[in-house]
Scaffold this active site. Structure first.
Site, PDB file in Angstrom:
ATOM      1  CE1 TYR A   1      -4.438  -1.094  -0.379  1.00  0.00           C
ATOM      2  CE2 TYR A   1      -3.367  -3.144   0.399  1.00  0.00           C
ATOM      3  CZ  TYR A   1      -4.289  -2.456  -0.263  1.00  0.00           C
ATOM      4  OH  TYR A   1      -5.372  -3.110  -0.509  1.00  0.00           O
TER       5      TYR A   1
ATOM      6  CD  GLU B   1      -6.721  -6.136   0.093  1.00  0.00           C
ATOM      7  OE1 GLU B   1      -5.495  -5.837   0.453  1.00  0.00           O
ATOM      8  OE2 GLU B   1      -7.424  -5.335  -0.550  1.00  0.00           O
TER       9      GLU B   1
END
Ligand code: HEM
Length: 155
Positions: A97, A139
């Site tokens: 990320y 996730e």
């Protein structure tokens, strides 16, 4: 824990949504150019979807939907679950990320130029991480489900 966005950040994100709508695909196309300087990250993506412009369009649409729903993120539950499922299929992890943040924020500046003031970029940085936290949480839960299922299948 989900991050709490200040009213000021939400106002800036909402106010810049039209610029994103206009330039969304240019921004995400530029973001991928920056992101794909890392060959390991590039290999995670389907090449055809990149070349057809399909993936930049999907990401632009996701970012725009997010800006438009920043005050009612529950409206995004279904698309968030779809993104999280696709991310798990392609092996996206929390550590990826920051790479997308570091590609996306400069891409916004590359495309919007002076209109992307430091204030705008910092608001989008916070907003990105609020969405990223939601995705990372989903996730992680999906990865745990998969490893639990694999664990019970082997006993
Ligand atoms: C807040 C951040 C992010 C958003 C909003 C986002 C959004 C999306 C969306 C909308 C899709 C398409 C889902 C579909 O098939 O319907 C997607 C797919 C994908 N994303 Fe993300 N994503 C984010 C972060 C990341 C990160 C950090 C990575 C890792 C480098 C990543 C890698 C991928 C990959 C590999 C796919 C599948 C692409 C393919 O089919 O070739 N994403 N993402």
């Amino acid at each position: 824990m989900a991050r709490v966005l200040s009213a000021e950040v939400k106002t800036i994100v909402t106010a810049t949504a039209p610029a994103l709508q206009q330039h969304g695909v240019a921004i995400t196309t530029r973001m991928y150019e920056r992101l794909f300087t890392d060959p390991e990250v590039k290999a995670m993506f389907d090449e055809a979807a990149q070349e057809s412009g399909e993936q930049p369009r999907r990401l632009a649409a996701a970012i725009l939907a997010y800006a438009q729903n920043i005050d009612k993120l529950e409206a995004l539950t279904a698309p968030v679950m779809r993104m999280a499922a696709r991310h798990v299929e392609t092996g996206v992890k929390a550590e990826h990320y920051p790479l997308v943040a570091e590609a996306l924020l400069p891409a916004i500046r590359d495309v919007l130029g002076e209109a992307a003031t430091d204030e705008v970029l910092s608001a989008w940085g916070e907003a990105y991480w609020a969405l990223a936290d939601i995705l990372i949480g989903k996730e992680e839960a999906l990865y745990t489900e998969i490893s639990d299922a694999a664990g019970s299948a082997s006993h």
